[in-house]
Write an enzyme that holds these catalytic residues in place. Structure first.
Site, PDB file in Angstrom:
ATOM      1  N   GLU A  59       0.822  -1.212   0.000  1.00  0.00           N
ATOM      2  CA  GLU A  59       0.000   0.000   0.000  1.00  0.00           C
ATOM      3  C   GLU A  59       0.852   1.256   0.000  1.00  0.00           C
ATOM      4  O   GLU A  59       1.812   1.361   0.774  1.00  0.00           O
ATOM      5  CB  GLU A  59      -0.899  -0.013   1.236  1.00  0.00           C
ATOM      6  CG  GLU A  59      -2.263   0.575   0.993  1.00  0.00           C
ATOM      7  CD  GLU A  59      -3.068  -0.238  -0.005  1.00  0.00           C
ATOM      8  OE1 GLU A  59      -3.081   0.135  -1.192  1.00  0.00           O
ATOM      9  OE2 GLU A  59      -3.661  -1.241   0.405  1.00  0.00           O
ATOM     10  N   HIS A  60       0.448   2.201  -0.848  1.00  0.00           N
ATOM     11  CA  HIS A  60       1.149   3.484  -0.980  1.00  0.00           C
ATOM     12  C   HIS A  60       2.604   3.290  -1.377  1.00  0.00           C
ATOM     13  O   HIS A  60       3.482   4.012  -0.900  1.00  0.00           O
ATOM     14  CB  HIS A  60       1.049   4.297   0.324  1.00  0.00           C
ATOM     15  CG  HIS A  60      -0.304   4.927   0.507  1.00  0.00           C
ATOM     16  ND1 HIS A  60      -0.716   6.019  -0.211  1.00  0.00           N
ATOM     17  CD2 HIS A  60      -1.346   4.596   1.302  1.00  0.00           C
ATOM     18  CE1 HIS A  60      -1.949   6.350   0.143  1.00  0.00           C
ATOM     19  NE2 HIS A  60      -2.371   5.489   1.059  1.00  0.00           N
ATOM     20  N   ASP A  62       3.075   2.073  -4.887  1.00  0.00           N
ATOM     21  CA  ASP A  62       3.100   2.005  -6.359  1.00  0.00           C
ATOM     22  C   ASP A  62       3.664   3.291  -6.953  1.00  0.00           C
ATOM     23  O   ASP A  62       4.390   3.251  -7.940  1.00  0.00           O
ATOM     24  CB  ASP A  62       1.708   1.669  -6.940  1.00  0.00           C
ATOM     25  CG  ASP A  62       0.608   2.664  -6.604  1.00  0.00           C
ATOM     26  OD1 ASP A  62       0.795   3.502  -5.679  1.00  0.00           O
ATOM     27  OD2 ASP A  62      -0.462   2.607  -7.253  1.00  0.00           O
ATOM     28  N   SER A 165     -11.214   1.442  -5.799  1.00  0.00           N
ATOM     29  CA  SER A 165     -10.837   1.939  -7.118  1.00  0.00           C
ATOM     30  C   SER A 165     -11.957   2.142  -8.096  1.00  0.00           C
ATOM     31  O   SER A 165     -11.847   1.767  -9.260  1.00  0.00           O
ATOM     32  CB  SER A 165      -9.884   0.943  -7.768  1.00  0.00           C
ATOM     33  OG  SER A 165      -8.632   1.358  -7.519  1.00  0.00           O
ATOM     34  N   SER A 166     -13.036   2.723  -7.636  1.00  0.00           N
ATOM     35  CA  SER A 166     -14.109   3.017  -8.580  1.00  0.00           C
ATOM     36  C   SER A 166     -13.608   4.011  -9.625  1.00  0.00           C
ATOM     37  O   SER A 166     -13.993   3.936 -10.798  1.00  0.00           O
ATOM     38  CB  SER A 166     -15.322   3.600  -7.856  1.00  0.00           C
ATOM     39  OG  SER A 166     -14.951   4.750  -7.133  1.00  0.00           O
ATOM     40  N   ASP A 211      -4.048   0.536  -9.568  1.00  0.00           N
ATOM     41  CA  ASP A 211      -5.481   0.316  -9.780  1.00  0.00           C
ATOM     42  C   ASP A 211      -5.793   0.040 -11.232  1.00  0.00           C
ATOM     43  O   ASP A 211      -6.575  -0.847 -11.570  1.00  0.00           O
ATOM     44  CB  ASP A 211      -6.276   1.556  -9.356  1.00  0.00           C
ATOM     45  CG  ASP A 211      -5.985   1.937  -7.933  1.00  0.00           C
ATOM     46  OD1 ASP A 211      -5.322   1.153  -7.253  1.00  0.00           O
ATOM     47  OD2 ASP A 211      -6.422   3.025  -7.522  1.00  0.00           O
ATOM     48  N   ASN A 258     -12.918  11.097  -0.152  1.00  0.00           N
ATOM     49  CA  ASN A 258     -12.751  11.500  -1.551  1.00  0.00           C
ATOM     50  C   ASN A 258     -11.313  11.948  -1.755  1.00  0.00           C
ATOM     51  O   ASN A 258     -10.876  12.952  -1.211  1.00  0.00           O
ATOM     52  CB  ASN A 258     -13.738  12.631  -1.870  1.00  0.00           C
ATOM     53  CG  ASN A 258     -13.582  13.116  -3.298  1.00  0.00           C
ATOM     54  OD1 ASN A 258     -12.463  13.285  -3.792  1.00  0.00           O
ATOM     55  ND2 ASN A 258     -14.687  13.328  -3.967  1.00  0.00           N
ATOM     56  N   LYS A 259     -10.588  11.172  -2.529  1.00  0.00           N
ATOM     57  CA  LYS A 259      -9.148  11.413  -2.679  1.00  0.00           C
ATOM     58  C   LYS A 259      -8.853  12.783  -3.264  1.00  0.00           C
ATOM     59  O   LYS A 259      -7.873  13.429  -2.930  1.00  0.00           O
ATOM     60  CB  LYS A 259      -8.544  10.314  -3.552  1.00  0.00           C
ATOM     61  CG  LYS A 259      -7.056  10.291  -3.534  1.00  0.00           C
ATOM     62  CD  LYS A 259      -6.427   8.921  -3.645  1.00  0.00           C
ATOM     63  CE  LYS A 259      -7.167   7.893  -4.427  1.00  0.00           C
ATOM     64  NZ  LYS A 259      -7.378   8.226  -5.829  1.00  0.00           N
ATOM     65  N   TYR A 267      -3.522  12.210   0.207  1.00  0.00           N
ATOM     66  CA  TYR A 267      -2.835  11.454  -0.846  1.00  0.00           C
ATOM     67  C   TYR A 267      -1.659  12.223  -1.471  1.00  0.00           C
ATOM     68  O   TYR A 267      -0.528  11.742  -1.481  1.00  0.00           O
ATOM     69  CB  TYR A 267      -3.842  11.032  -1.926  1.00  0.00           C
ATOM     70  CG  TYR A 267      -3.284   9.958  -2.827  1.00  0.00           C
ATOM     71  CD1 TYR A 267      -3.368   8.617  -2.483  1.00  0.00           C
ATOM     72  CD2 TYR A 267      -2.642  10.282  -4.023  1.00  0.00           C
ATOM     73  CE1 TYR A 267      -2.836   7.632  -3.292  1.00  0.00           C
ATOM     74  CE2 TYR A 267      -2.113   9.306  -4.836  1.00  0.00           C
ATOM     75  CZ  TYR A 267      -2.223   7.979  -4.462  1.00  0.00           C
ATOM     76  OH  TYR A 267      -1.680   7.005  -5.276  1.00  0.00           O
TER      77      TYR A 267
HETATM   78  P1  NG1 Z   1      -7.566   4.086  -4.251  1.00  0.00           P
HETATM   79  O1  NG1 Z   1      -7.794   3.070  -3.243  1.00  0.00           O
HETATM   80  O2  NG1 Z   1      -8.248   3.814  -5.553  1.00  0.00           O
HETATM   81  O3  NG1 Z   1      -7.871   5.441  -3.782  1.00  0.00           O
HETATM   82  C1  NG1 Z   1      -4.991   4.948  -4.451  1.00  0.00           C
HETATM   83  C2  NG1 Z   1      -4.200   5.087  -5.747  1.00  0.00           C
HETATM   84  C3  NG1 Z   1      -3.273   3.898  -5.983  1.00  0.00           C
HETATM   85  C4  NG1 Z   1      -2.435   3.583  -4.754  1.00  0.00           C
HETATM   86  C5  NG1 Z   1      -3.346   3.486  -3.515  1.00  0.00           C
HETATM   87  C6  NG1 Z   1      -2.568   3.284  -2.242  1.00  0.00           C
HETATM   88  C7  NG1 Z   1      -5.477   6.272  -7.470  1.00  0.00           C
HETATM   89  C8  NG1 Z   1      -6.316   6.132  -8.683  1.00  0.00           C
HETATM   90  N1  NG1 Z   1      -5.091   5.157  -6.892  1.00  0.00           N
HETATM   91  O4  NG1 Z   1      -5.974   3.959  -4.602  1.00  0.00           O
HETATM   92  O5  NG1 Z   1      -2.452   4.157  -7.110  1.00  0.00           O
HETATM   93  O6  NG1 Z   1      -1.427   4.528  -4.573  1.00  0.00           O
HETATM   94  O7  NG1 Z   1      -4.148   4.638  -3.358  1.00  0.00           O
HETATM   95  O8  NG1 Z   1      -1.814   2.131  -2.284  1.00  0.00           O
HETATM   96  O9  NG1 Z   1      -5.161   7.365  -7.048  1.00  0.00           O
HETATM   97 MG    MG Z   2      -9.776   5.959  -6.731  1.00  0.00          MG
END
Ligand code: NG1
Ligand code: MG
Length: 513
Positions: A59-60, A62, A165-166, A211, A258-259, A267
């Site tokens: 996790e975190h 990639d 990962s939607s 993802d 919400n990322k 993030y």
């Molecule tokens: P999700 O779980 O989709 O928010 C995000 C990043 C990944 C990865 C993970 C943490 C996007 C689209 N995806 O995933 O690349 O870094 O967090 O491992 O931002």
């Molecule tokens: Mg996402």
């Protein structure tokens, strides 16, 4: 292990049985078609679909170019498509929470405009459209492509903002739909993945490539070992057999994260911190590292390569496990020695570590994307990355060469997942109290290992559990987490929060009746 060849194409299938094995989806697809006919007056020409994923471990890391171990799930995003004669992208979602959206295409062939400050659902479609349009221009360098209009109905079963990962699923499906409607009938998995990886950056999220890789390369009954260096490579592998069999329960904390909206403190800040860590290490050991991260700086993987090249004349690490273990352990040791301020660095202190001015620090790191912090957690983030990359190798080794007794398989995989969670919680600060509670309840009720999955700060958790204990685990979470934390939820809503899905097939075009 079967190695996926680089030129394997995204498949086209005619039967739903080739896509799903758990839930019968005929009624769902019929409803999508019915909505399409009702809104646009005729049937869709095809559907593109791409799945969500759950990350088992890694996790975190990639975006630092270290390998990860996700699997695609059967929950997915489906886009029903018809080419239109207008210059419009018309998007209707079957979920009324997402209001219809129309995007006007430029008649001069300009790319769709994406507003970084607005992350509504249609923006994700635009990200996929834009990268597909770029690809169309690349393969036709002599002319500027004007993409056709599209009428669409979108239906998703991947919960939004939950770490499954939607967004990547939607973007992959959007890019695939756009390519096809504009005449590209075959595209390689690697090509689709590569374009999808950069696409979310148009919305200001500096994501890694896990993802999109998992969504495109998903394979039924297989997890994926995804390597980013020296080249993107996805290797599917089966789980070891054990008695009782392994199963994974995914529990959504129902804390939304919400990322895009939280990027400045969550993030993107992490992406900035790990880049800073890489550059500080490079500065200390006087090595040059490639400026190939999402924000255009060096990465922790880049530092690892440069360090071993300088000190041992070693070639780049090719992913081999014993050598990787040695190198990653050395990296973790250096991080512990070099970063003396374990509780973080102020801007002034970080600039001193790098031997640059605060202005330069801003230009190279802090001004690339808005970030907010009290101290830059360079030590903790870097230590997590190197140790988590090591855990991925250990997990993979156990998967490929499992101990002979089932109890040891569960305990070794489970303990790596627990360690991953604890590192994400205490070093990476990407868990939250609710996720910690869920993991604790799960461990007391049959889980061999429990962790936050995906970006975190809310969203989902994943639990490794012997199949015969899965029901016990689910009812414990129902009673002790969902009913306590969210007393208003119906049984059906709780069922939906416990996503149980087998590893599924990746992106594809469906042309069946
Ligand atoms: P999700 O779980 O989709 O928010 C995000 C990043 C990944 C990865 C993970 C943490 C996007 C689209 N995806 O995933 O690349 O870094 O967090 O491992 O931002
Ligand atoms: Mg996402």
């Amino acid at each position: 292990m079967t190695v996926v060849t680089t030129d394997e194409n995204v498949p086209e299938v005619t039967s739903l049985d080739e896509i799903y094995s758990t839930v019968d989806q005929r009624a769902r697809y019929q409803a999508i078609t019915d909505t399409f006919v009702e809104k646009y007056g005729s049937e869709p020409e095809f559907m593109s679909r791409s799945p969500g994923r759950v990350n088992l471990i890694g996790e975190h890391i990639d975006y630092c170019f270290f390998s990860v171990l996700p699997m695609a799930i059967e929950s997915d995003i489906v886009i029903a498509v018809r080419k239109s004669n207008s210059h419009l992208l018309r998007l209707i979602n079957t979920d009324a929470e997402f209001s219809p959206s129309t995007v006007e295409l430029s008649t001069a062939g300009d790319y769709v405009e994406i507003d970084k400050t607005n992350s509504d659902w249609a923006s994700y479609f635009k990200c996929g459209h834009l990268v597909a349009h770029e690809y169309l221009n690349q393969v036709n360098p002599s002319s500027k492509i004007i993409p056709v209009g599209m009428d669409m109905v979108v239906d998703g079963t991947v919960p939004a903002a939950s770490g499954l990962s939607s967004s990547a699923a939607f973007i992959c499906a959007a890019a695939l739909a756009t390519l096809r409607v504009n005449g590209v009938s075959s595209i390689s998995k690697r090509q689709l993945t590569s374009m999808a990886i950069v696409s979310e950056r148009h919305l200001g999220v500096f994501s890694g490539g896990m993802d999109q890789s998992a969504s495109v390369y998903g394979k039924p009954d297989h997890a994926l070992y995804v390597q980013f260096m020296p080249k993107l490579k996805c290797t599917p592998f089966k789980f070891p057999s054990s008695s009782p069999p392994l199963s994974f329960v995914i529990a959504n904390s129902l804390v939304h994260s919400n990322k895009h909206d939280t990027a400045p403190t969550n993030y993107n800040l992490r992406v900035v911190e790990v880049s800073l860590a890489a550059e500080v290490l490079a500065h200390k050991f006087e090595v040059e590292i490639p400026q190939d991260s999402g924000i255009g700086t060096g990465t922790l993987r880049g530092f690892l390569e440069a360090f071993f090249k300088k000190t041992e004349g070693a070639p780049p690490w090719d992913g081999e496990v014993v050598e990787g273990t040695r190198r990653l352990k050395k990296m973790a040791q250096l991080v512990r020695e070099v970063f003396t301020k374990k509780d973080g660095y102020t801007k002034e202190e970080a600039a001193i570590e790098l031997g640059i001015s605060e202005q330069e620090l801003y230009e190279k790191f802090l001004g690339k994307t808005p970030v907010r912090f009290e101290k830059l957690q360079i030590y903790a983030r870097a230590l997590h990355v190197y140790e988590e990359a090591l855990r991925v190798l250990q997990y993979l080794t156990t998967m490929l060469h499992p101990p002979s007794d089932s109890a040891s398989i569960f305990s070794s995989l489970g303990s790596l997942m627990d360690q991953s969670h604890s590192s994400l919680d205490s070093l990476f600060n990407s868990s939250c109290p609710e996720l910690n509670t869920i993991c604790k309840i799960a461990r007391a009720n049959g889980s061999a290992g429990s962790r936050v999955t995906g970006a975190g700060f809310g969203g989902c958790s994943v639990h490794l559990v012997p199949l015969d204990k899965a029901e016990q685990l689910k009812s414990a979470l129902k009673e002790q987490y969902y009913k306590v934390q969210f007393p208003g939820l119906s049984d059906e809503q709780i069922e939906q929060a416990l996503v149980v899905s087998k590893p599924g097939i990746g992106s594809l075009v469906y042309t069946g009746g």
